[in-house]
Design a protein around this motif. Sequence first.
Motif, PDB file in Angstrom:
ATOM      1  N   ARG A 142      72.298  51.407 -31.662  1.00  0.00           N
ATOM      2  CA  ARG A 142      72.471  52.408 -30.605  1.00  0.00           C
ATOM      3  C   ARG A 142      72.348  51.644 -29.294  1.00  0.00           C
ATOM      4  NH1 ARG A 142      70.253  58.009 -30.887  1.00  0.00           N
ATOM      5  NH2 ARG A 142      72.087  58.117 -32.206  1.00  0.00           N
ATOM      6  N   SER A 184      68.940  49.570 -29.741  1.00  0.00           N
ATOM      7  CA  SER A 184      67.829  49.868 -30.651  1.00  0.00           C
ATOM      8  C   SER A 184      68.405  50.102 -32.038  1.00  0.00           C
ATOM      9  CB  SER A 184      67.038  51.081 -30.168  1.00  0.00           C
ATOM     10  OG  SER A 184      67.876  52.210 -30.079  1.00  0.00           O
ATOM     11  N   ASN A 185      67.548  49.955 -33.030  1.00  0.00           N
ATOM     12  CA  ASN A 185      67.936  50.180 -34.420  1.00  0.00           C
ATOM     13  C   ASN A 185      67.541  51.610 -34.781  1.00  0.00           C
ATOM     14  OD1 ASN A 185      68.323  50.297 -37.161  1.00  0.00           O
ATOM     15  ND2 ASN A 185      67.165  48.457 -37.631  1.00  0.00           N
ATOM     16  N   THR A 186      68.533  52.477 -34.905  1.00  0.00           N
ATOM     17  CA  THR A 186      68.266  53.875 -35.257  1.00  0.00           C
ATOM     18  C   THR A 186      68.447  54.131 -36.750  1.00  0.00           C
ATOM     19  OG1 THR A 186      70.551  54.488 -34.746  1.00  0.00           O
ATOM     20  CG2 THR A 186      68.932  54.687 -32.961  1.00  0.00           C
ATOM     21  N   PRO A 245      63.777  48.946 -38.070  1.00  0.00           N
ATOM     22  CA  PRO A 245      64.056  50.316 -37.628  1.00  0.00           C
ATOM     23  C   PRO A 245      63.096  50.739 -36.526  1.00  0.00           C
ATOM     24  CG  PRO A 245      64.124  50.198 -40.012  1.00  0.00           C
ATOM     25  CD  PRO A 245      63.609  48.871 -39.533  1.00  0.00           C
ATOM     26  N   GLY A 246      63.645  51.287 -35.460  1.00  0.00           N
ATOM     27  CA  GLY A 246      62.838  51.720 -34.318  1.00  0.00           C
ATOM     28  C   GLY A 246      62.632  50.642 -33.272  1.00  0.00           C
ATOM     29  N   SER A 248      63.946  47.215 -30.879  1.00  0.00           N
ATOM     30  CA  SER A 248      65.118  46.977 -30.049  1.00  0.00           C
ATOM     31  C   SER A 248      65.399  45.484 -29.933  1.00  0.00           C
ATOM     32  CB  SER A 248      64.925  47.600 -28.667  1.00  0.00           C
ATOM     33  OG  SER A 248      63.790  47.052 -28.044  1.00  0.00           O
TER      34      SER A 248
END
Length: 124
Positions: free
Chosen positions: A28, A52-54, A82-83, A85
């Motif tokens: 994202r 970021s990793n969504t 995850p979560g 950046s």
Amino acid sequence: MKKALGILTVLVAIIGFTSMALAIGEFRFEKETHDFGSIPQNKPASYDFKFSNTGDAPIIITEVKPACGCSVAEFTRTPIKPGDSGVITVTYNAAATGPFTKQFTVKSNTKTPIKTLTVKGSVD
């Protein structure tokens, strides 16, 4: 008996396919295009594409390839959980005057494995 066996087979197949669903990371980006506006000649211009990793698995960037030799890219080389950046820093060598649009191809293990980032502007 055959009907029960058929239903059982379908049920096992559904459970098997559901359990095979893989966790996958997803980018994202804050933005995928940056306009430098007017920049001076012979002064390289850089921009940080923050993301970021969504998704639900770590992102691993394997390559960020500029479309030409007048640009370079640096990127987060460790897996982005995850979560968390990361950042992709792109630099355009503003040697030639005039308008420019340069693209960078990002290759990764994400849901969208090839992403394109763009910088543009004009060298005065």
